[in-house]
Scaffold this motif. Structure first.
Motif, short mmCIF file in Angstrom:
data_model
loop_
_atom_site.label_atom_id
_atom_site.label_comp_id
_atom_site.label_asym_id
_atom_site.label_seq_id
_atom_site.Cartn_x
_atom_site.Cartn_y
_atom_site.Cartn_z
N VAL A 30 38.48 40.69 -7.84
CA VAL A 30 37.66 39.49 -7.57
C VAL A 30 37.33 39.40 -6.09
O VAL A 30 36.19 39.11 -5.70
CB VAL A 30 38.39 38.22 -8.05
CG1 VAL A 30 37.60 36.97 -7.66
CG2 VAL A 30 38.58 38.28 -9.56
N ASN A 31 38.36 39.66 -5.25
CA ASN A 31 38.15 39.57 -3.80
C ASN A 31 37.08 40.56 -3.36
O ASN A 31 36.17 40.22 -2.61
CB ASN A 31 39.48 39.85 -3.10
CG ASN A 31 39.37 39.76 -1.59
OD1 ASN A 31 38.89 40.69 -0.96
ND2 ASN A 31 39.83 38.65 -1.04
N LYS A 65 31.10 46.60 -11.30
CA LYS A 65 30.83 46.65 -12.74
C LYS A 65 32.02 47.35 -13.39
O LYS A 65 32.41 48.44 -12.99
CB LYS A 65 29.54 47.42 -13.01
CG LYS A 65 29.23 47.53 -14.49
CD LYS A 65 27.96 48.35 -14.71
CE LYS A 65 27.68 48.51 -16.19
NZ LYS A 65 26.47 49.34 -16.45
N ILE A 66 32.60 46.69 -14.42
CA ILE A 66 33.85 47.18 -15.02
C ILE A 66 33.57 47.61 -16.45
O ILE A 66 32.94 46.87 -17.23
CB ILE A 66 34.95 46.10 -14.99
CG1 ILE A 66 35.19 45.66 -13.54
CG2 ILE A 66 36.22 46.61 -15.63
CD1 ILE A 66 36.17 44.53 -13.42
N GLU A 67 34.05 48.81 -16.81
CA GLU A 67 33.98 49.33 -18.17
C GLU A 67 35.39 49.75 -18.58
O GLU A 67 36.11 50.37 -17.80
CB GLU A 67 33.02 50.53 -18.24
CG GLU A 67 31.59 50.18 -17.83
CD GLU A 67 30.71 51.41 -17.76
OE1 GLU A 67 31.26 52.53 -17.93
OE2 GLU A 67 29.48 51.28 -17.54
N SER A 68 35.77 49.42 -19.84
CA SER A 68 37.14 49.73 -20.27
C SER A 68 37.21 49.83 -21.78
O SER A 68 36.49 49.11 -22.49
CB SER A 68 38.11 48.67 -19.75
OG SER A 68 39.43 48.98 -20.13
N LEU A 125 39.68 40.72 -23.15
CA LEU A 125 40.17 40.74 -21.78
C LEU A 125 39.10 41.21 -20.81
O LEU A 125 38.99 40.72 -19.68
CB LEU A 125 41.41 41.64 -21.68
CG LEU A 125 42.69 41.14 -22.36
CD1 LEU A 125 43.79 42.19 -22.27
CD2 LEU A 125 43.13 39.82 -21.72
N LEU A 126 38.28 42.18 -21.25
CA LEU A 126 37.21 42.69 -20.39
C LEU A 126 36.16 41.61 -20.11
O LEU A 126 35.74 41.43 -18.96
CB LEU A 126 36.56 43.91 -21.05
CG LEU A 126 35.42 44.57 -20.28
CD1 LEU A 126 35.93 45.08 -18.93
CD2 LEU A 126 34.81 45.72 -21.09
N GLN A 127 35.79 40.85 -21.14
CA GLN A 127 34.82 39.78 -20.93
C GLN A 127 35.38 38.68 -20.02
O GLN A 127 34.67 38.13 -19.17
CB GLN A 127 34.41 39.17 -22.28
CG GLN A 127 33.58 40.09 -23.15
CD GLN A 127 32.27 40.46 -22.51
OE1 GLN A 127 31.68 39.69 -21.75
NE2 GLN A 127 31.81 41.68 -22.80
N VAL A 133 33.79 37.46 -16.40
CA VAL A 133 33.50 36.06 -16.05
C VAL A 133 34.24 35.67 -14.78
O VAL A 133 33.72 34.97 -13.91
CB VAL A 133 33.89 35.14 -17.23
CG1 VAL A 133 33.77 33.67 -16.82
CG2 VAL A 133 33.00 35.42 -18.43
N LYS A 134 35.48 36.14 -14.64
CA LYS A 134 36.28 35.81 -13.45
C LYS A 134 35.65 36.39 -12.19
O LYS A 134 35.70 35.77 -11.12
CB LYS A 134 37.70 36.37 -13.64
CG LYS A 134 38.67 35.97 -12.53
CD LYS A 134 40.06 36.51 -12.82
CE LYS A 134 41.04 36.13 -11.72
NZ LYS A 134 42.38 36.68 -11.98
N LEU A 135 35.04 37.58 -12.29
CA LEU A 135 34.39 38.18 -11.13
C LEU A 135 33.30 37.27 -10.57
O LEU A 135 33.13 37.15 -9.35
CB LEU A 135 33.79 39.54 -11.49
CG LEU A 135 34.76 40.69 -11.73
CD1 LEU A 135 33.99 41.94 -12.11
CD2 LEU A 135 35.61 40.95 -10.50
N ASP A 136 32.51 36.63 -11.45
CA ASP A 136 31.36 35.84 -11.01
C ASP A 136 31.73 34.40 -10.67
O ASP A 136 31.04 33.76 -9.87
CB ASP A 136 30.28 35.84 -12.09
CG ASP A 136 29.66 37.21 -12.27
OD1 ASP A 136 29.54 37.92 -11.26
OD2 ASP A 136 29.32 37.57 -13.42
#
Length: 598
Positions: free
Chosen positions: A553-554, A570-573, A530-532, A536-539
């Protein structure tokens, strides 16, 4: 240096580029061809001249050998006189007087050699091993004496074989005290019966014979002739060449060498006589031998310069002819840039430039239409803004209504309702009360605190939060409404979709030239898949239509579009540990920070 030259070339006019490229493409092959042709011709001519000089030295040596061979033949005369051989084989006591017959025999022998008619003999010496030696010069009668033969300078060379040994120039003194410069031939005389050494015959020849023959064959003051013996001793030299002595004395055999460099270089041809063992060397300046090469070089340079001038003139004319329509197009575009949309380029060809001109004319025509439509659109936009100003009565009406609700709630003693309406009014005022997209970190934190206050009333003890913001970072700028979606995301996925309590930590730090704002929670977290997918959705997610909106995303796309791909989220989880979102922003002061509407 090279980078600067490349940049200069890139900024040159197109016509100048074409001229320069044509000159390079013409001058470079022309220069290389000329250099290769001249170098090949020069090398070929030098080989031919070297062979010619070798033949000259060989011929000179042959002429000298005619003299030395005559002397060499004269040195074999004792073998033609049995009486002389018999006299030499006879053992006599040194100092005993010779008989009349013996003296006559020696006089006749020396006279025969001296009066040979072909070689100018100065003296004849017969060094006997059986008794006294006999010496006769042309200017004095013969005489006997007792020399120590092994002490003679020629003894070692003459005693090696029965052949004649040639001795270089040296001085001899006659009985009359006259000094002569001679070269000599010494031969070992052996017995025909048992091969025993009987005597040594030394014939002294006038050295001027050698000098006269060389002077007749030299024919040029530029050519220097040198003759060396077997040991490198100097036999003859027309002019001293101390800089070449070391080279000349070591030459032997047949060949050519080049010494020196530039204008001082010389071609040295040499040949060693098989008869005398002397090496004849002739050194000639290469500039004398390669005079024709210099002429050819000037001719090649002249032709090359002429071709280069013609090519330059033709290149300039062709470049200007090709770039003239492009220059016309450029001038027309400058006029259009200034707002003159009635510019039309005459089309005179159907090539690429003509097609560009046609496209330009079409573009200018469409720009004229678009300008009119844009003017009409601006008028309509002004009308719409007037309507928008009129419609702002609605948000003010909403603020006033919330104020009335808060007042009645306070009268009724409902403190929670008062706080919620107060915070909600602040949120609405911050969100829709100003259309500026810039804010400070302090203003964003104030907005988030109001939002968290409302959510805290809603979730009570299940929600807790803390702030770790250094005071010196509060004035730095960021995008308006970019921090609240991160907090909202933590609440939605931690409380609304999760279980238990959630603690949210909001911190900020400075790293180099970057502002880092971190929102962390201890919620359910995400799996690696889910993190990956979220990264990908962010970019690659589509851009939102407007500046507002919620979601990671926005916010990420707004930051990237505003500041570049170096910045963003940058997301870490980790599952059951929590999620941390790091917002990277440039460390800048807010240009026009928004202020809440009252």
């Amino acid at each position: 240096m090279i980078k600067r030259m490349v940049e200069t070339f890139l900024h040159m006019r197109l016509a100048s580029k074409l001229i320069l490229i044509n000159l390079v493409l013409i001058a470079l092959p022309l220069t290389v061809t000329g250099m290769v042709s001249f170098s090949g011709f020069s090398a070929s001519l030098q080989r031919t001249v070297g062979k010619y000089q070798t033949d000259v030295v060989r011929e000179l040596t042959a002429n000298l050998d005619t003299v030395t061979s005559e002397v060499n033949l004269l040195s074999a005369e004792p073998y033609q006189s049995p009486e002389l051989l018999k006299y030499l084989e006879k053992r006599r006591q040194p100092g005993s007087p010779a008989t009349y017959e013996e003296r006559s025999l020696l006089d006749n022998f020396t006279r025969k050699i001296a009066l040979n008619g072909r070689v100018d003999v100065i003296g004849v010496s017969l060094f006997s091993l059986q008794g006294d030696s006999y010496v006769a010069f042309t200017d004095s009668p013969g005489s006997f004496y007792q020399p120590r033969i092994p002490d003679q300078s020629w003894y070692e060379a003459a005693s090696r074989s029965g052949k004649g040994s040639f001795i270089g120039p040296h001085e001899v003194v006659s009985e009359n005290g006259v000094s002569y410069l001679v070269f000599s031939v010494v031969r070992q005389i052996r017995s025909l019966e048992n091969g025993r050494t009987l005597a040594f015959l030394k014939i002294d020849v006038d050295y001027n014979n050698v000098k006269d023959r060389i002077s007749l064959l030299n024919g040029s003051k530029e050519k220097i002739i040198t003759i060396t013996d077997r040991n490198g001793g100097m036999v003859y030299q027309t002019d001293p060449e101390p800089e070449l002595d070391g080279i000349i004395r070591g030459l032997s055999g047949l060949g050519t060498v080049t010494a020196g460099s530039g204008q001082t270089s010389k071609l040295i041809a040499y040949y060693t006589s098989p008869l005398t063992g002397w090496t004849t060397v002739q050194s000639v300046p290469l500039r004398v031998l390669l005079t024709d090469t210099v002429k050819v070089r000037y001719i090649v340079i002249g032709i090359g310069v002429l071709c280069l001038v013609l090519a330059t003139v033709l290149s300039v004319w062709m470049s200007l002819w090709v770039t003239k329509p492009i220059s016309l197009l450029r001038n027309s575009m400058k006029k259009v840039e200034k707002g003159k949309f009635d510019e039309v380029i005459p089309i005179r060809s159907r090539d690429e430039v003509g097609q560009l001109g046609h496209t330009f004319n079409v573009m200018v025509s469409r720009l004229s239409d678009l300008t009119y439509k844009l003017y009409e659109s601006e008028l309509r936009e002004k009308v719409a803004k007037i309507s928008s100003l009129q419609s702002q009565i609605n948000p003010h009406f909403l603020y006033n209504t919330l104020g009335s609700i808060s007042m009645y709630a306070e009268i009724g003693g409902s403190r929670e309702v008062v706080d919620m309406t107060h915070h909600l009014s602040g949120l609405l005022r911050y969100s829709i009360g100003n259309d500026n997209s810039d804010a400070t970190l302090e203003q964003e934190l104030g907005h988030v605190k109001g939002y968290l206050s409302i959510q805290n009333i809603r979730f009570e003890e299940r929600l807790s939060y803390e702030f770790g913001i250094p005071a010196e970072l509060l004035p730095y700028g960021m995008l308006r409404l970019s921090l609240q979606p991160l907090v909202e995301n933590a609440i939605i996925h931690g409380l609304e979709h999760g279980r238990g309590d959630v603690h949210i930590s909001i911190a900020a730090a400075r790293k180099d030239d970057m502002l880092l704002v971190t929102v962390a929670d201890n919620g359910l977290g995400m799996t690696e898949q889910l993190l990956q997918a979220l990264r990908v959705k962010l970019d690659h997610a589509p851009l939102p239509d407007g500046p507002g909106g919620n979601g990671l995303v926005n916010v990420h796309r707004r930051i990237v579009l505003r500041f570049g791909y170096r910045y963003g989220l940058k997301i870490e989880s980790r599952v059951r540990v929590g999620t941390r979102v790091i917002m990277k922003l440039p460390l800048l002061q807010a240009a026009n920070p928004s202020r809440g509407e009252s």
